[in-house]
Motif scaffolding. Structure first.
Motif, PDB file in Angstrom:
ATOM      1  N   LEU A   1       0.853  -1.183   0.000  1.00 56.65           N
ATOM      2  CA  LEU A   1       0.000   0.000   0.000  1.00 56.65           C
ATOM      3  C   LEU A   1       0.888   1.233   0.000  1.00 56.65           C
ATOM      4  CD1 LEU A   1      -2.626  -1.052   2.706  1.00 56.65           C
ATOM      5  CD2 LEU A   1      -2.955  -1.005   0.240  1.00 56.65           C
ATOM      6  N   GLN A   2       0.490   2.247  -0.744  1.00 58.95           N
ATOM      7  CA  GLN A   2       1.243   3.502  -0.723  1.00 58.95           C
ATOM      8  C   GLN A   2       1.146   4.092   0.682  1.00 58.95           C
ATOM      9  OE1 GLN A   2      -0.084   6.383  -3.560  1.00 58.95           O
ATOM     10  NE2 GLN A   2       1.707   7.696  -3.319  1.00 58.95           N
ATOM     11  N   LEU A   3       2.269   4.581   1.184  1.00 57.12           N
ATOM     12  CA  LEU A   3       2.334   5.066   2.559  1.00 57.12           C
ATOM     13  C   LEU A   3       1.304   6.173   2.789  1.00 57.12           C
ATOM     14  CD1 LEU A   3       4.170   4.213   4.895  1.00 57.12           C
ATOM     15  CD2 LEU A   3       5.563   6.210   4.437  1.00 57.12           C
ATOM     16  N   ALA A   4       0.504   6.018   3.855  1.00 55.33           N
ATOM     17  CA  ALA A   4      -0.492   7.009   4.297  1.00 55.33           C
ATOM     18  C   ALA A   4      -1.629   7.185   3.277  1.00 55.33           C
ATOM     19  CB  ALA A   4       0.171   8.357   4.592  1.00 55.33           C
ATOM     20  N   LYS A   5      -1.705   6.313   2.270  1.00 56.03           N
ATOM     21  CA  LYS A   5      -2.790   6.390   1.291  1.00 56.03           C
ATOM     22  C   LYS A   5      -3.351   4.990   1.074  1.00 56.03           C
ATOM     23  CE  LYS A   5      -1.029  10.499  -1.026  1.00 56.03           C
ATOM     24  NZ  LYS A   5      -0.532  11.087  -2.274  1.00 56.03           N
ATOM     25  N   ASP A   6      -4.430   4.906   0.278  1.00 58.24           N
ATOM     26  CA  ASP A   6      -5.047   3.589   0.056  1.00 58.24           C
ATOM     27  C   ASP A   6      -4.844   3.089  -1.364  1.00 58.24           C
ATOM     28  OD1 ASP A   6      -6.661   5.331  -1.232  1.00 58.24           O
ATOM     29  OD2 ASP A   6      -8.497   4.877  -0.102  1.00 58.24           O
ATOM     30  N   LYS A   7      -3.810   3.593  -2.047  1.00 61.58           N
ATOM     31  CA  LYS A   7      -3.502   3.089  -3.380  1.00 61.58           C
ATOM     32  C   LYS A   7      -2.664   1.815  -3.253  1.00 61.58           C
ATOM     33  CE  LYS A   7      -3.795   7.377  -6.034  1.00 61.58           C
ATOM     34  NZ  LYS A   7      -4.255   8.316  -5.002  1.00 61.58           N
ATOM     35  N   ILE A   8      -2.922   0.860  -4.171  1.00 61.48           N
ATOM     36  CA  ILE A   8      -2.253  -0.450  -4.122  1.00 61.48           C
ATOM     37  C   ILE A   8      -1.224  -0.518  -5.244  1.00 61.48           C
ATOM     38  CG2 ILE A   8      -2.612  -2.949  -4.174  1.00 61.48           C
ATOM     39  CD1 ILE A   8      -5.646  -2.282  -3.586  1.00 61.48           C
ATOM     40  N   PHE A   9       0.004  -0.924  -4.894  1.00 62.81           N
ATOM     41  CA  PHE A   9       1.054  -1.113  -5.897  1.00 62.81           C
ATOM     42  C   PHE A   9       1.485  -2.578  -5.894  1.00 62.81           C
ATOM     43  CE2 PHE A   9       1.118   3.393  -5.465  1.00 62.81           C
ATOM     44  CZ  PHE A   9       1.675   3.897  -6.638  1.00 62.81           C
ATOM     45  N   VAL A  10       1.711  -3.111  -7.087  1.00 54.52           N
ATOM     46  CA  VAL A  10       2.158  -4.508  -7.181  1.00 54.52           C
ATOM     47  C   VAL A  10       3.411  -4.586  -8.040  1.00 54.52           C
ATOM     48  CG1 VAL A  10      -0.192  -5.398  -6.933  1.00 54.52           C
ATOM     49  CG2 VAL A  10       0.756  -5.141  -9.207  1.00 54.52           C
ATOM     50  N   GLY A  11       4.298  -5.511  -7.657  1.00 53.02           N
ATOM     51  CA  GLY A  11       5.471  -5.834  -8.468  1.00 53.02           C
ATOM     52  C   GLY A  11       5.169  -7.096  -9.258  1.00 53.02           C
ATOM     53  N   CYS A  12       5.434  -7.036 -10.558  1.00 54.27           N
ATOM     54  CA  CYS A  12       5.072  -8.148 -11.445  1.00 54.27           C
ATOM     55  C   CYS A  12       6.162  -8.271 -12.499  1.00 54.27           C
ATOM     56  CB  CYS A  12       3.713  -7.834 -12.059  1.00 54.27           C
ATOM     57  SG  CYS A  12       3.033  -9.112 -13.073  1.00 54.27           S
ATOM     58  N   GLY A  13       7.070  -9.249 -12.330  1.00 50.94           N
ATOM     59  CA  GLY A  13       8.210  -9.337 -13.225  1.00 50.94           C
ATOM     60  C   GLY A  13       9.118  -8.131 -13.037  1.00 50.94           C
ATOM     61  N   GLN A  14       9.321  -7.351 -14.115  1.00 50.48           N
ATOM     62  CA  GLN A  14      10.125  -6.125 -14.036  1.00 50.48           C
ATOM     63  C   GLN A  14       9.241  -4.872 -14.108  1.00 50.48           C
ATOM     64  OE1 GLN A  14      11.227  -8.709 -16.271  1.00 50.48           O
ATOM     65  NE2 GLN A  14      12.597  -9.395 -14.661  1.00 50.48           N
ATOM     66  N   SER A  15       7.939  -5.044 -13.903  1.00 51.28           N
ATOM     67  CA  SER A  15       7.000  -3.911 -13.998  1.00 51.28           C
ATOM     68  C   SER A  15       6.364  -3.609 -12.644  1.00 51.28           C
ATOM     69  CB  SER A  15       5.883  -4.219 -15.004  1.00 51.28           C
ATOM     70  OG  SER A  15       6.423  -4.461 -16.278  1.00 51.28           O
ATOM     71  N   ILE A  16       5.957  -2.331 -12.484  1.00 56.08           N
ATOM     72  CA  ILE A  16       5.234  -1.894 -11.293  1.00 56.08           C
ATOM     73  C   ILE A  16       3.875  -1.371 -11.754  1.00 56.08           C
ATOM     74  CG2 ILE A  16       5.237  -0.338  -9.303  1.00 56.08           C
ATOM     75  CD1 ILE A  16       8.341  -0.142  -9.734  1.00 56.08           C
ATOM     76  N   HIS A  17       2.800  -1.865 -11.136  1.00 57.04           N
ATOM     77  CA  HIS A  17       1.441  -1.432 -11.473  1.00 57.04           C
ATOM     78  C   HIS A  17       0.813  -0.775 -10.247  1.00 57.04           C
ATOM     79  CE1 HIS A  17       1.257  -4.015 -15.181  1.00 57.04           C
ATOM     80  NE2 HIS A  17       2.188  -4.664 -14.495  1.00 57.04           N
ATOM     81  N   GLY A  18       0.130   0.366 -10.467  1.00 57.46           N
ATOM     82  CA  GLY A  18      -0.560   1.050  -9.375  1.00 57.46           C
ATOM     83  C   GLY A  18      -2.059   1.068  -9.616  1.00 57.46           C
ATOM     84  N   PHE A  19      -2.846   0.710  -8.576  1.00 55.33           N
ATOM     85  CA  PHE A  19      -4.310   0.661  -8.681  1.00 55.33           C
ATOM     86  C   PHE A  19      -4.934   1.547  -7.604  1.00 55.33           C
ATOM     87  CE2 PHE A  19      -2.779  -3.296 -10.453  1.00 55.33           C
ATOM     88  CZ  PHE A  19      -3.582  -3.493 -11.571  1.00 55.33           C
ATOM     89  N   THR A  20      -6.057   2.186  -7.955  1.00 53.85           N
ATOM     90  CA  THR A  20      -6.810   2.932  -6.948  1.00 53.85           C
ATOM     91  C   THR A  20      -7.623   1.949  -6.115  1.00 53.85           C
ATOM     92  OG1 THR A  20      -8.750   3.188  -8.354  1.00 53.85           O
ATOM     93  CG2 THR A  20      -7.031   4.885  -8.530  1.00 53.85           C
TER      94      THR A  20
END
Length: 782
Positions: free
Chosen positions: A84-103
């Motif tokens: 989770l992004q610090l102090a926020k509710d956005k979700i980040f995932v690591g997938c292979g060599q990519s980073i994806h961010g979701f609301t």
């Protein structure tokens, strides 16, 4: 393999009982791929989990049922981390060599394709800054652009960030394989803190300091870490220092297990979390382990944890055991109610909650249904008796008749549904079998992973194999001698086959009970190198075998230590030649474990200890020169042979000088003496057991025997059991001594001392330390 416990079958302490609730079954999960979202409009929280199918899903529980908030499309690779992004509710995932961010609502608002070669296993996100951790490299991104990177000395096992300097970016805390926690401020190394073993997990005591309004930058940060050896430590970190303040390193006594493996160190720590589960106003420590254990510990009043040591030892509050390793741990209000609940995920894809709520005691309604059936049966019996005595005057009310009809209708509907599902399953099975009989399965349907680590206490290797599905059998082969140790307490049957010189080890473990995790203990013989192969067959259709190959190195029983004892007599091996520091590092990596994949300095220093004998190895090497010192002549000889062979293959001419110290042999024999002495005494006692039993049968009374012989007779069964545990141990120890003798004279120019080895073998049979030591000091006859 540990067995799976039922929902409320757990070890309760201090009147705490946590009931198990099965939330979700998804694909296989990696470490750190579950997060509990912050509290929204409602008190009940949602859970985000990403699995090996590449799908991120967010779900919540409503009236006991799982409801999906949203699912992401498949991201193309296994999800290796979810944060989770610090102090926020956005979700980040690591997938292979990519980073994806979701609301929070599931919209993908950012996708970063990095130029990394390593898979992103660790992530930390704060506003516009992102830290990523691969195998050995930590990268820092600012607004999706490269900000900096660090080549860490050894493998990164865990990563987090916290503030320690005013006006600077966050410091990163990295848990490393080489038994260190490292703190970096940007690209600069700030602290290097040695811990008890390879650090495998790291976290904060409480929330991240940035989420704590009472925390000021510069205040000490309370942290915790877990190690490969099962130790959990608490430490305090600030800009000036890092110090240990407490920890959990107790032994775990397995109920119902006796013998050498009864009180063992707890398993590898895979996840750490703190939460007020007891609702006592103080934080409790949750530990998830590699063997499926989940533990809850009370830390007492830890308000002053950062500035001073714990006044009291942590106390165990609750524990349970699952059949799969724990991958993630968190807590929150998940199933409803006011209770703080434990949420975890396992290797096989189970997402479970453990809650104090009594409503979860019977989550499926099984007990309630059984109780209803008992009441109905009792009512029917009473009704039958009344009907007989009243000559069947009353058949029941119209309402009861309707209820009975409704019940019958439901049963029929359920039976019909079950029959339909059976027919669908049979059709799918037939199609699958037809396909698998015509074609060979090229892609496996289940995930299998392994861990091969040295247990320094037992001086043996533990091969841990874990599969997503239950395993049917494991077959082993090795092209070097490997001693399989006792496997009592497991549910597998071990069958050995006669090997040949190219395959001396051939063995198969057949599982008698369903289990997706299995451990094999084995001891290698130093001086020999080769490969151990394990063929794992899961209980799935079509049958596929997963091949696991692990290298066995010549000095495999040596473990890395921080420093060696300075005043020990040591033999020395000196090498000079046109080799680079990378060349020597590569050659050394073929000999010992726990070396970084590449040299981290222009001059490298190593320090190792033999876990079996206790001898030491220290070395220093740079471009063009290397020096290795050890109180074991075998270690020096093995290093010399391997480096010579590799240098010759590379056509690098190396000048070699060996200095053999006579006084090292006395120390070597003293180190191995306790093991030899015990094994010889045991062998002598085993030889006496049968004759003494014969005497007992003939004489009846054995009081005339010597007290030592009476003790042997009393403990006869125990002595035989101990001897059967390691039938080849004496030969193994004799071989170590004879190999050392051979290497001593080989390094002094005598190619063969076989005529003396026979004499040494006779001395070892009638073992006496002084006689063997005197034999070692004698000059070899030509």
């Amino acid at each position: 393999c540990s067995s799976d416990l039922s929902p409320h079958q757990s070890f309760a302490a201090m009147d705490l009982t946590l009931h198990r609730v099965h939330l979700l079954q998804c694909g296989a999960l990696q470490q750190g791929t579950l997060q509990v979202l912050p509290v929204g409009k409602k008190k009940q929280q949602k859970v985000a989990v990403g699995d090996d199918t590449g799908v991120l899903q967010v779900f919540y529980i409503k009236k006991g049922e799982v409801q999906y908030e949203w699912k992401s499309p498949a991201l193309g690779r296994e999800i290796s981390t979810v944060v989770l992004q610090l102090a926020k509710d956005k979700i980040f995932v690591g997938c292979g060599q990519s980073i994806h961010g979701f609301t929070r609502k599931g919209k993908e608002f950012v996708k970063i394709k990095t130029n990394l070669t390593e898979t992103i296993h660790h992530l930390f996100v704060e506003d516009n800054m992102i830290w990523t951790g691969g195998e050995y490299i930590m990268n820092i991104y600012d607004n999706c652009k490269d900000f900096g990177f660090v080549m860490v000395k050894d493998r990164i096992n865990a990563l987090t960030c916290c503030p320690i300097l005013q006006g600077e970016i966050l410091a990163s805390v990295v848990a490393c394989q080489d038994k260190c926690l490292r703190v970096f401020q940007g690209e600069k190394l700030y602290h290097e803190f040695a811990v008890e073993g390879s650090a495998t997990a790291v976290g904060f005591h409480g929330a991240n300091p940035l989420d704590n309004p009472a925390h000021n930058v510069g205040d000490p940060v309370s942290m915790m870490y877990g190690t490969e050896q099962g130790v959990v430590g608490l430490c305090s970190l600030d800009s000036k220092s890092m110090r240990r303040t407490g920890g959990i390193s107790d032994r775990k006594v397995s109920p119902g297990v006796s013998g050498p493996g009864a009180a063992t160190r707890r398993a590898r720590v895979s996840a750490l979390h703190t939460a007020d589960i007891m609702q006592s106003g103080t934080l409790d420590l949750l530990i998830g382990r590699d063997d499926g254990s989940v533990e809850l510990w009370g830390l007492g009043d830890a308000a002053a944890l950062a500035s001073q040591r714990l006044d009291q030892a942590p106390t165990p509050l609750w524990e349970t055991a699952l059949s799969e390793s724990i991958q993630s741990l968190s807590s929150g209000h998940i199933t409803g109610g006011d209770h703080m609940e434990v949420v975890l995920s396992t290797y096989g894809g189970k997402v479970l909650a453990f809650t104090p709520s009594a409503a979860a005691r019977d989550p499926t309604g099984t007990e309630l249904a059984q109780e209803e059936q008992k009441q109905e049966a009792a009512t029917d019996n009473v009704a039958m008796k009344m009907a007989k005595t009243a000559m069947q005057k009353v058949q029941g009310t119209e309402e009861a008749h309707q209820m009975k009809q409704e019940r019958n209708r439901r049963f029929q509907a359920l039976e019909q549904e079950v029959a339909t599902l059976k027919a669908q399953l049979d059709k799918a099975r037939k199609d699958y079998q037809q396909l698998s009989s015509e074609q060979i399965a090229m892609q496996t349907t289940t995930k299998v992973s392994h861990r091969f680590g040295l247990s320094s206490e037992e001086a043996c290797y533990i091969l841990t194999i874990e599969a997503q599905a239950p395993m049917e059998l494991i077959s082993l082969r090795a092209d070097v001698e490997v001693d399989l140790l006792d496997h009592s307490g497991t549910s597998a049957i071990l069958s050995r086959s006669r090997g040949d010189p190219s395959n001396p080890l051939l063995a198969t473990y057949r599982m008698q009970e369903q289990g997706s995790r299995f451990q094999i203990r084995l001891r290698t013989i130093e001086g020999l190198s080769g490969t151990l192969s394990a063929f794992v067959v899961p209980a799935t259709q079509p049958k596929t075998a997963h091949l696991i190959s692990v290298p066995i190195k010549p000095l495999s029983l040596h473990e890395k230590v921080t420093e060696a004892s300075p005043d020990i007599p040591m033999n020395e091996l000196r090498l000079v030649g046109p080799f680079t520091v990378t060349d020597m590092h590569t050659w050394l990596g073929l000999c010992v474990n726990e070396l970084p994949s590449r040299p981290t300095d222009d001059e490298m220093a190593i320090s190792y200890r033999s876990t079996f004998v206790g001898t030491q190895l220290v070395g220093r090497y740079s471009k063009g020169s290397a020096s290795f010192r050890s109180d074991s002549i075998t270690t020096i000889s093995v290093l010399k042979d391997l480096i010579t062979r590799e240098a010759t293959a590379r056509k690098i001419q190396v000048s070699i000088n060996v200095d053999v110290k006579e006084e090292t042999f006395g120390r070597f024999l003293e180190l191995i003496h306790p093991k030899l002495n015990y094994q010889h005494a045991l062998t002598q006692q085993v030889r006496m057991v049968e004759p003494l039993r014969e005497v007992q049968l003939q004489e009846g009374d054995t009081k005339f025997l010597h007290p030592e012989l009476q003790t042997v007779l009393e403990k006869a069964t125990e002595i035989q059991q101990q001897f059967e545990l390691q039938p080849q141990k004496l030969a193994f120890l004799h071989n170590i001594v004879m190999t050392a003798y051979r290497h001593k004279w080989r390094l002094r120019g005598h190619q063969s001392v076989d005529h003396r080895i026979k004499d040494l073998a006779k001395l070892l049979e009638a073992y006496n330390l002084e006689a063997v030591a005197a034999f070692f000091t004698e000059r070899s006859e030509e």
